[in-house]
Design a protein around this motif. Structure first.
Motif, PDB file in Angstrom:
ATOM      1  N   LYS A  52      -2.422   0.589 -24.683  1.00  0.00           N
ATOM      2  CA  LYS A  52      -1.957   1.960 -24.783  1.00  0.00           C
ATOM      3  C   LYS A  52      -0.500   2.010 -24.341  1.00  0.00           C
ATOM      4  O   LYS A  52      -0.135   1.443 -23.311  1.00  0.00           O
ATOM      5  N   TRP A  53       0.353   2.656 -25.112  1.00  0.00           N
ATOM      6  CA  TRP A  53       1.796   2.755 -24.858  1.00  0.00           C
ATOM      7  C   TRP A  53       2.056   4.086 -24.157  1.00  0.00           C
ATOM      8  O   TRP A  53       1.858   5.149 -24.727  1.00  0.00           O
ATOM      9  N   ASN A  54       2.517   4.034 -22.898  1.00  0.00           N
ATOM     10  CA  ASN A  54       2.692   5.229 -22.075  1.00  0.00           C
ATOM     11  C   ASN A  54       4.157   5.564 -21.808  1.00  0.00           C
ATOM     12  O   ASN A  54       4.496   6.044 -20.732  1.00  0.00           O
TER      13      ASN A  54
ATOM     14  N   GLU B  55      -1.053  -0.077 -20.878  1.00  0.00           N
ATOM     15  CA  GLU B  55      -2.364   0.052 -20.247  1.00  0.00           C
ATOM     16  C   GLU B  55      -3.420  -0.538 -21.167  1.00  0.00           C
ATOM     17  O   GLU B  55      -3.479  -0.199 -22.352  1.00  0.00           O
TER      18      GLU B  55
ATOM     19  N   ASP C 291       2.951   0.573 -15.795  1.00  0.00           N
ATOM     20  CA  ASP C 291       3.043   2.007 -16.075  1.00  0.00           C
ATOM     21  C   ASP C 291       3.213   2.267 -17.568  1.00  0.00           C
ATOM     22  O   ASP C 291       2.777   3.298 -18.075  1.00  0.00           O
TER      23      ASP C 291
ATOM     24  N   TRP D 253       4.756   9.319 -20.980  1.00  0.00           N
ATOM     25  CA  TRP D 253       4.239   9.675 -19.660  1.00  0.00           C
ATOM     26  C   TRP D 253       5.192   9.203 -18.566  1.00  0.00           C
ATOM     27  O   TRP D 253       5.507   9.939 -17.635  1.00  0.00           O
TER      28      TRP D 253
ATOM     29  N   LYS E 297       3.215   3.866 -30.829  1.00  0.00           N
ATOM     30  CA  LYS E 297       3.021   2.574 -30.181  1.00  0.00           C
ATOM     31  C   LYS E 297       3.772   1.507 -30.968  1.00  0.00           C
ATOM     32  O   LYS E 297       3.504   1.303 -32.144  1.00  0.00           O
TER      33      LYS E 297
END
Length: 110
Positions: free
Chosen positions: A2-4, A68, A65, A7, A43
């Motif tokens: 998962k590309w954050n 994920e 961070d 966030w 992503k």
């Protein structure tokens, strides 16, 4: 994975790709606005490690961070719970097996 990125940027009060570009320039990372927008909107297929390092420096975060791990989904739609070895294929051996039969390889030159 998962590309954050959004966030991590939001934690620094960055809400637009143009603001993110300014944060990147503060640490000497100068990608094009189109590259920043691509990182922002979805992503990425790949990210260079030195770029990832600069992104983390600009946002004051760690790689954990930004990336994920997500649980894997099996063919029947259920989440896979077991941990697997790297390169493990379902139903196959975890470690490589030696070849049986066939021509033998010669030794490397001295």
């Amino acid at each position: 994975m998962k590309w954050n990125l959004r966030w991590a940027a939001a934690k620094r009060d960055i809400w637009r790709p143009s603001d993110l570009l300014k944060a990147f320039e503060e640490v000497g990372f100068t990608p094009s606005l189109s590259k920043v927008a691509a990182l922002w909107s979805g992503k990425p297929i790949s990210v260079r490690l030195d770029d990832l390092d600069k992104i983390c420096a600009a946002l004051g975060c760690t790689v954990a961070d930004l990336l994920e791990a997500e649980p894997l989904v099996t063919a029947d739609g259920q989440q896979e719970q077991t941990q697997r070895a790297v390169g493990h294929q379902a139903g196959g051996p975890v470690r490589p097996t030696p070849r049986r039969g066939g021509p033998r390889r010669s030794l490397p030159p001295n």
